[in-house]
Enzyme design. Structure first.
Site, mmCIF file in Angstrom:
data_model
loop_
_atom_site.group_PDB
_atom_site.id
_atom_site.type_symbol
_atom_site.label_atom_id
_atom_site.label_comp_id
_atom_site.label_asym_id
_atom_site.label_seq_id
_atom_site.Cartn_x
_atom_site.Cartn_y
_atom_site.Cartn_z
ATOM 1 N N ASP A 1 31.245 -25.331 -21.667
ATOM 2 C CA ASP A 1 30.853 -26.707 -22.001
ATOM 3 C C ASP A 1 32.004 -27.720 -22.082
ATOM 4 O OD1 ASP A 1 28.486 -25.335 -22.210
ATOM 5 O OD2 ASP A 1 28.000 -25.960 -24.250
ATOM 6 N N HIS B 1 20.425 -30.818 -21.206
ATOM 7 C CA HIS B 1 19.175 -31.031 -21.924
ATOM 8 C C HIS B 1 18.301 -32.124 -21.301
ATOM 9 C CE1 HIS B 1 20.760 -28.503 -25.049
ATOM 10 N NE2 HIS B 1 21.682 -29.358 -25.452
ATOM 11 N N HIS C 1 14.803 -33.524 -26.117
ATOM 12 C CA HIS C 1 15.022 -32.084 -26.353
ATOM 13 C C HIS C 1 14.857 -31.732 -27.831
ATOM 14 C CE1 HIS C 1 17.453 -28.258 -26.515
ATOM 15 N NE2 HIS C 1 16.618 -28.026 -25.517
ATOM 16 N N HIS D 1 22.627 -35.550 -26.552
ATOM 17 C CA HIS D 1 23.857 -35.230 -25.819
ATOM 18 C C HIS D 1 23.525 -34.462 -24.549
ATOM 19 C CE1 HIS D 1 23.004 -31.575 -28.095
ATOM 20 N NE2 HIS D 1 23.679 -30.921 -27.176
ATOM 21 N N LYS E 1 22.310 -24.488 -19.274
ATOM 22 C CA LYS E 1 21.572 -23.919 -20.416
ATOM 23 C C LYS E 1 21.036 -25.039 -21.290
ATOM 24 C CE LYS E 1 25.880 -23.509 -22.979
ATOM 25 N NZ LYS E 1 25.551 -24.461 -24.048
ATOM 26 N N CYS F 1 28.797 -22.985 -29.123
ATOM 27 C CA CYS F 1 28.547 -22.383 -27.812
ATOM 28 C C CYS F 1 29.565 -21.318 -27.427
ATOM 29 C CB CYS F 1 28.434 -23.477 -26.762
ATOM 30 S SG CYS F 1 26.922 -24.460 -27.031
HETATM 31 C C1 VGL Z 1 27.055 -27.319 -28.361
HETATM 32 C C2 VGL Z 1 25.892 -28.198 -30.128
HETATM 33 C C3 VGL Z 1 24.852 -28.536 -29.285
HETATM 34 C C4 VGL Z 1 28.301 -26.657 -27.870
HETATM 35 C C5 VGL Z 1 26.012 -27.637 -27.513
HETATM 36 O O1 VGL Z 1 28.627 -26.747 -26.679
HETATM 37 O O2 VGL Z 1 28.976 -26.009 -28.712
HETATM 38 N N1 VGL Z 1 26.978 -27.589 -29.655
HETATM 39 N N2 VGL Z 1 24.915 -28.249 -27.992
HETATM 40 ZN ZN ZN Z 2 23.385 -28.949 -26.718
#
Ligand code: VGL
Ligand code: ZN
Length: 209
Positions: free
Chosen positions: A14, A54, A58, A86, A111, A156
């Site tokens: 991410d 997302h 979501h 986000h 994802k 994540c």
């Molecule tokens: C993440 C919160 C929501 C991450 C993703 O990448 O850690 N955290 N979505």
């Molecule tokens: Zn997320």
């Protein structure tokens, strides 16, 4: 630790604009990870990127529930932390940070694309039953060990690392190539979960990066 070979993959978690300063769910100092991951990536034949992705409305968005970010709700699959909107599919926030230079990366695993299920993990969605396909992809390509780095360490990255163990991979966390959100004890809990799962915690220096 044995040297890096074709049986290893780097899983970059991410590294997206929304998780960097100025983004919708900015992780403090998140952009600092970008040059580190670029450097690590050069040592790997196999590089995989995960991308939080997302749809509007979501289930993980606070706005969907009329609540404030960082509150929690109970969903069918358990407790869900609520986040600012986000990584909307196709948005600039969902794009990889422009400094990410992993042109050789072979696969992008998206994802969190189903409306009603979040997915911190790159391997299994938050319902804990729906696989993303990453484990099968890695296994079919002969990967036995993964190195994990990126954002956010306590969500994540940690879930991906723990699920990597659950899927039977050796897992090495490159801890200084990650940054954390650290909300309500999440970082401490994530470290404990990774330790319990047998994730090897190390850093760039020890690995010779
Ligand atoms: C993440 C919160 C929501 C991450 C993703 O990448 O850690 N955290 N979505
Ligand atoms: Zn997320």
């Amino acid at each position: 630790m044995r040297g890096i070979s074709a049986r290893d993959a780097l899983v970059v978690v991410d590294l997206q604009n929304d998780f960097c300063p100025g983004g919708a769910l900015a992780v403090a100092d998140g952009q600092a990870v970008v040059p580190l991951v670029n450097r690590i990536g050069q040592a790997f034949e196999n590089v995989v990127l995960t991308q939080d992705w997302h749809p509007p409305g979501h289930i993980s968005f606070a706005s969907t529930h009329g609540r404030a970010p960082f509150e929690t709700v109970e969903l069918a699959y358990g407790t869900q932390v609520l986040w600012p909107d986000h990584c909307l599919q196709g948005s600039e926030g969902a794009a990889f940070h422009p400094g990410v230079d992993l042109r050789g990366a072979q696969t992008i695993v998206r994802k969190g694309f189903r409306h009603s299920v979040d997915s911190y993990s790159g391997f299994v969605e938050a319902d804990r039953t729906s696989p993303t396909g990453l484990a099968g992809y890695l296994r079919e390509r002969g990967v036995e060990r993964i190195f994990v780095a990126g954002l956010a360490l306590d969500f994540c990255v940690a879930w991906t690392a723990v699920d990597g163990r659950n899927k039977g991979f050796e897992v090495v966390l490159v801890e200084d190539a990650c940054r954390a959100i650290d909300v309500a004890g999440s970082l401490e809990r994530a470290i404990a979960d990774m330790e319990a799962a047998g994730v090897i915690r190390t850093g760039m220096g020890a690995l010779g990066f």
